[in-house]
Design an enzyme around this catalytic site. Structure first.
Site, mmCIF file in Angstrom:
data_model
loop_
_atom_site.group_PDB
_atom_site.id
_atom_site.type_symbol
_atom_site.label_atom_id
_atom_site.label_comp_id
_atom_site.label_asym_id
_atom_site.label_seq_id
_atom_site.Cartn_x
_atom_site.Cartn_y
_atom_site.Cartn_z
ATOM 1 N N ASP A 144 0.811 -1.221 0.000
ATOM 2 C CA ASP A 144 0.000 0.000 0.000
ATOM 3 C C ASP A 144 0.849 1.278 0.000
ATOM 4 O O ASP A 144 0.583 2.206 0.769
ATOM 5 C CB ASP A 144 -0.915 0.048 1.234
ATOM 6 C CG ASP A 144 -1.598 -1.266 1.539
ATOM 7 O OD1 ASP A 144 -1.858 -2.026 0.594
ATOM 8 O OD2 ASP A 144 -1.875 -1.533 2.727
ATOM 9 N N GLU B 227 -11.074 -1.252 -3.262
ATOM 10 C CA GLU B 227 -10.400 -0.507 -2.186
ATOM 11 C C GLU B 227 -9.296 0.358 -2.797
ATOM 12 O O GLU B 227 -9.164 0.468 -4.016
ATOM 13 C CB GLU B 227 -9.796 -1.496 -1.173
ATOM 14 C CG GLU B 227 -8.796 -2.457 -1.789
ATOM 15 C CD GLU B 227 -8.445 -3.632 -0.889
ATOM 16 O OE1 GLU B 227 -9.185 -3.893 0.079
ATOM 17 O OE2 GLU B 227 -7.435 -4.298 -1.173
#
Length: 317
Positions: free
Chosen positions: A30, A200
């Site tokens: 991420d 997401e």
């Protein structure tokens, strides 16, 4: 003299000409890229079991080639309500302070403690301390799990926070001090902006006056994790999916997703920073941070990204 020459040749061969992928060692996911002054920064999630995700590291570079580690810039000892699953940092500088938004605790319902928090520091390498002593967003709204936050500054100076897991994406307006969220002109607070295929990892940037909205699709532990995008005239959308631009290459790596984009303002070069899973890896947490070029066609559409082992060449700010 011959010995000196040969030594020089040996040293020259060892000099890194590209970043290589991954760009630094360790299990990280991420990644959010940022530029502060003359340095590139990357803020990733420490990829491990949820109970071990109690801190965040950062990395900085002057040239995209050599990266320096900054350990534990954020730690749950400075965020009393965060216990585990500290995820997906997003950072922005405002008035000589650095604000780091993060998710924590992976809450599954509105009765659990956790959600999206914000921490502050005087330096990009921390230490970051909890700004408000509680989560900024701690409930499910429009079906969106409060994770995967991205802080975005619009052209007029207004800051927004895009976020959401469980296939729903919301956007909220942030107060000037980042201590609260404020209503939109129509009175709503949590606007759902979910595009088709969204799972997401939202991200946004502006190019040529247009808003490029990006997100991750697929399951994060699977090989088909990927990134798609839309282009809109407003930061609030509507966002109509255009195409997938980042995905696995069976000869290089799988699960390429949850990314960010940076631009060298001097050269105009764009880069995509993302995580992927090494070939043959079965551990869902084994994710590494990589960088490759992001390019556009003559119509401003994003070209499919070619993921590489080489990474990118040096590019100072």
């Amino acid at each position: 003299m011959p010995f000196i020459l040969s030594s020089f040749l040996i040293r020259s061969k060892k000099t890194k000409e590209t970043s290589g992928n991954p760009i630094f060692p360790g299990w990280y996911a991420d990644p959010e890229g940022a530029i502060f002054g003359k340095e590139y920064w990357v803020y990733p999630t420490y990829s491990a079991k949820y109970e071990e995700q109690t801190f965040m590291d950062a990395y900085s570079s002057k040239d995209l080639i050599t990266w320096k580690k900054h350990s534990h810039i954020l730690d749950t000892s400075n965020v009393k309500w965060a216990k585990k699953a500290v995820w997906a940092p997003s950072i922005i500088k405002k008035e000589n302070k650095y604000y780091l938004f993060f998710g924590a605790n992976d809450i599954q319902n509105n009765n659990e403690t956790g959600g999206i928090g914000v921490a502050v520091s005087n330096k990009p390498n921390g230490p970051f301390k909890d700004l408000i002593g509680k989560p900024l967003i701690d409930k499910f709204h429009n079906g969106a799990q409060p994770i995967d936050q991205y802080v975005f500054k619009d052209k007029d100076g207004q800051h927004y926070l895009f976020y959401g897991g469980w296939s729903h994406c919301n956007v909220v307006k942030l107060s000037d001090d980042f201590k609260s969220i404020v209503p939109f002109p129509d009175g709503t607070t949590y606007k759902e902006v979910t595009p088709k295929g969204y799972v997401e990892g939202p991200f946004m940037f502006i190019k040529d006056g247009k808003y490029y909205f990006m997100w991750s699709e697929g399951g994060w532990t699977g090989p088909d994790y990927s990134v798609a995008y839309a282009i809109a005239d407003s930061p609030l959308g509507p966002f109509k999916r255009i195409d997938k631009i980042l995905k696995q290459d069976a000869s290089i790596a799988t699960g390429a997703g949850h990314h960010s984009v940076i631009k060298n303002p001097k050269t105009g070069d764009y880069y995509i920073i993302y995580h992927r899973r090494p070939l043959g890896e079965t551990n869902g947490n084994h994710r590494v941070t990589c960088i490759d070029k992001l390019e556009f066609d003559e119509n401003g559409l994003i070209k499919p990204v070619k993921i590489t082992f080489e990474g990118v060449g040096a590019n100072r700010l």
